[in-house]
Write a protein that holds these residues in place. Structure first.
Motif, mmCIF file in Angstrom:
data_model
loop_
_atom_site.group_PDB
_atom_site.id
_atom_site.type_symbol
_atom_site.label_atom_id
_atom_site.label_comp_id
_atom_site.label_asym_id
_atom_site.label_seq_id
_atom_site.Cartn_x
_atom_site.Cartn_y
_atom_site.Cartn_z
ATOM 1 N N SER A 166 0.833 -1.208 0.000
ATOM 2 C CA SER A 166 0.000 0.000 0.000
ATOM 3 C C SER A 166 0.868 1.259 0.000
ATOM 4 N N ILE A 167 1.916 1.266 0.813
ATOM 5 C CA ILE A 167 2.823 2.419 0.855
ATOM 6 C C ILE A 167 3.493 2.616 -0.500
ATOM 7 N N ALA A 168 3.989 1.533 -1.092
ATOM 8 C CA ALA A 168 4.648 1.628 -2.401
ATOM 9 C C ALA A 168 3.681 2.140 -3.466
ATOM 10 N N THR A 169 2.444 1.661 -3.437
ATOM 11 C CA THR A 169 1.433 2.103 -4.411
ATOM 12 C C THR A 169 1.141 3.589 -4.246
ATOM 13 N N ASN A 170 0.987 4.031 -3.006
ATOM 14 C CA ASN A 170 0.714 5.446 -2.753
ATOM 15 C C ASN A 170 1.874 6.340 -3.194
ATOM 16 N N VAL A 171 3.104 5.883 -2.987
ATOM 17 C CA VAL A 171 4.270 6.663 -3.417
ATOM 18 C C VAL A 171 4.290 6.788 -4.939
ATOM 19 N N LEU A 172 4.046 5.694 -5.643
ATOM 20 C CA LEU A 172 4.018 5.753 -7.111
ATOM 21 C C LEU A 172 2.910 6.672 -7.611
ATOM 22 N N ILE A 173 1.746 6.617 -6.974
ATOM 23 C CA ILE A 173 0.644 7.498 -7.374
ATOM 24 C C ILE A 173 1.031 8.956 -7.135
ATOM 25 N N TRP A 174 1.641 9.233 -5.992
ATOM 26 C CA TRP A 174 2.050 10.602 -5.680
ATOM 27 C C TRP A 174 3.066 11.107 -6.701
ATOM 28 N N LEU A 175 4.066 10.272 -7.007
ATOM 29 C CA LEU A 175 5.076 10.672 -7.987
ATOM 30 C C LEU A 175 4.467 10.898 -9.374
ATOM 31 N N SER A 176 3.504 10.064 -9.734
ATOM 32 C CA SER A 176 2.912 10.145 -11.063
ATOM 33 C C SER A 176 1.975 11.329 -11.216
ATOM 34 N N THR A 177 1.491 11.899 -10.108
ATOM 35 C CA THR A 177 0.604 13.064 -10.184
ATOM 36 C C THR A 177 1.310 14.343 -9.727
ATOM 37 N N TRP A 178 2.597 14.258 -9.444
ATOM 38 C CA TRP A 178 3.366 15.405 -8.962
ATOM 39 C C TRP A 178 2.702 16.000 -7.720
ATOM 40 N N GLY A 179 2.193 15.152 -6.859
ATOM 41 C CA GLY A 179 1.615 15.608 -5.605
ATOM 42 C C GLY A 179 0.142 15.954 -5.659
ATOM 43 N N ASP A 180 -0.468 15.950 -6.855
ATOM 44 C CA ASP A 180 -1.897 16.276 -6.948
ATOM 45 C C ASP A 180 -2.752 15.308 -6.145
ATOM 46 N N SER A 181 -2.311 14.053 -6.009
ATOM 47 C CA SER A 181 -3.091 13.082 -5.238
ATOM 48 C C SER A 181 -3.226 13.546 -3.787
ATOM 49 N N SER A 182 -2.188 14.150 -3.234
ATOM 50 C CA SER A 182 -2.256 14.668 -1.858
ATOM 51 C C SER A 182 -3.221 15.836 -1.767
ATOM 52 N N ARG A 183 -3.168 16.756 -2.744
ATOM 53 C CA ARG A 183 -4.063 17.909 -2.726
ATOM 54 C C ARG A 183 -5.521 17.477 -2.834
ATOM 55 N N MET A 184 -5.805 16.464 -3.666
ATOM 56 C CA MET A 184 -7.180 15.982 -3.805
ATOM 57 C C MET A 184 -7.657 15.338 -2.509
ATOM 58 N N ALA A 185 -6.792 14.588 -1.838
ATOM 59 C CA ALA A 185 -7.168 13.944 -0.574
ATOM 60 C C ALA A 185 -7.494 14.991 0.491
ATOM 61 N N VAL A 186 -6.692 16.066 0.556
ATOM 62 C CA VAL A 186 -6.933 17.144 1.520
ATOM 63 C C VAL A 186 -8.260 17.832 1.205
ATOM 64 N N ALA A 187 -8.504 18.109 -0.078
ATOM 65 C CA ALA A 187 -9.757 18.771 -0.486
ATOM 66 C C ALA A 187 -10.959 17.912 -0.128
ATOM 67 N N LEU A 188 -10.838 16.606 -0.301
ATOM 68 C CA LEU A 188 -11.947 15.714 0.039
ATOM 69 C C LEU A 188 -12.201 15.723 1.542
ATOM 70 N N ARG A 189 -11.143 15.664 2.354
ATOM 71 C CA ARG A 189 -11.313 15.690 3.805
ATOM 72 C C ARG A 189 -11.974 16.998 4.262
ATOM 73 N N GLN A 190 -11.565 18.114 3.638
ATOM 74 C CA GLN A 190 -12.159 19.404 3.992
ATOM 75 C C GLN A 190 -13.633 19.448 3.610
ATOM 76 N N ALA A 191 -13.979 18.923 2.443
ATOM 77 C CA ALA A 191 -15.371 18.911 1.992
ATOM 78 C C ALA A 191 -16.225 18.040 2.917
ATOM 79 N N LEU A 192 -15.681 16.894 3.322
ATOM 80 C CA LEU A 192 -16.421 16.015 4.235
ATOM 81 C C LEU A 192 -16.630 16.684 5.588
ATOM 82 N N ALA A 193 -15.601 17.382 6.071
ATOM 83 C CA ALA A 193 -15.716 18.083 7.350
ATOM 84 C C ALA A 193 -16.774 19.177 7.264
ATOM 85 N N ARG A 194 -16.805 19.912 6.151
ATOM 86 C CA ARG A 194 -17.822 20.969 5.967
ATOM 87 C C ARG A 194 -19.221 20.376 5.934
ATOM 88 N N SER A 195 -19.386 19.237 5.250
ATOM 89 C CA SER A 195 -20.720 18.648 5.126
ATOM 90 C C SER A 195 -21.208 18.108 6.485
#
Length: 198
Positions: A166-195
């Motif tokens: 799981s860690i290796a998969t997440n690292v590859l996803i992060w590298l392949s999106t230049w960090g966008d995967s982290s920004r999307m995860a943060v945005a989703l957590r914020q949206a869930l908290a607001r709702s």
């Protein structure tokens, strides 16, 4: 077809298509290597692995077809997805059935989390890609459910293997999106908290 969006969002969408295509290609390599070994050592696993491989081939083609309209290209670290996927599939199949299904469960769980983040991000930005990912997610969830059903409740080896994969998969996803995967995860957590506050 695709509503006008900001350059930043367009770049993120291009990266989503790219990483999903790369991930599906990596999954093809994992299942292909597992099938090659399982044909000799774990013949009972071959039918389900072959079915999953067929799904991944179809998903990979769909994401490849979605690239041109979004000005996306195949991932620059595709060789890591290819070699890493093949080595992971080969090694886990050699270790046995538990390893095969622990690998599938780890990869599919990581993928599912990222697909949920992507769906949240795309909801009002790219309806066509949103619908494509939504349809693919159902098959990926079926793969996860099948793998988890094959694993016993208390299996430290499988749990440890799942964590590493799981860690290796997440690292590859992060590298392949230049960090966008982290920004999307943060945005989703914020949206869930607001709702939840409403």
């Amino acid at each position: 077809m695709i509503a006008p969006i900001s350059p930043r969002n367009a770049l993120t969408i291009a990266r989503i298509v790219r990483v999903n295509h790369a991930g599906e290609f990596g999954a093809i390599r994992i299942y292909s290597a597992q099938i090659a070994v399982a044909r000799r050592l774990h013949k009972d696993c071959v039918p389900m692995l072959s079915e999953m491989l067929g799904h991944e081939i179809e998903h990979c083609a769909l994401f490849r077809a979605a690239m041109p309209a979004r000005k996306s290209r195949p991932c620059r670290i595709m060789q890591f997805w290819s070699l890493g996927g093949w080595l992971l599939g080969f090694a886990t199949a050699l270790f046995g059935r538990r390893s095969i299904w622990a690998c599938t469960a780890a990869v599919e769980a990581a993928v599912h989390r990222h697909l949920d983040d992507q769906l949240h991000f795309l909801a009002d930005k790219d309806a066509e890609l949103h619908a494509l990912i939504l349809s693919i997610r159902e098959e990926e969830l079926a793969h996860l459910d099948h793998a988890e059903a094959q694993l016993s409740g208390d299996d430290r080896f499988a749990d440890g293997l799942r964590s590493v994969i799981s860690i290796a998969t997440n690292v590859l996803i992060w590298l392949s999106t230049w960090g966008d995967s982290s920004r999307m995860a943060v945005a989703l957590r914020q949206a869930l908290a607001r709702s939840r506050r409403r």
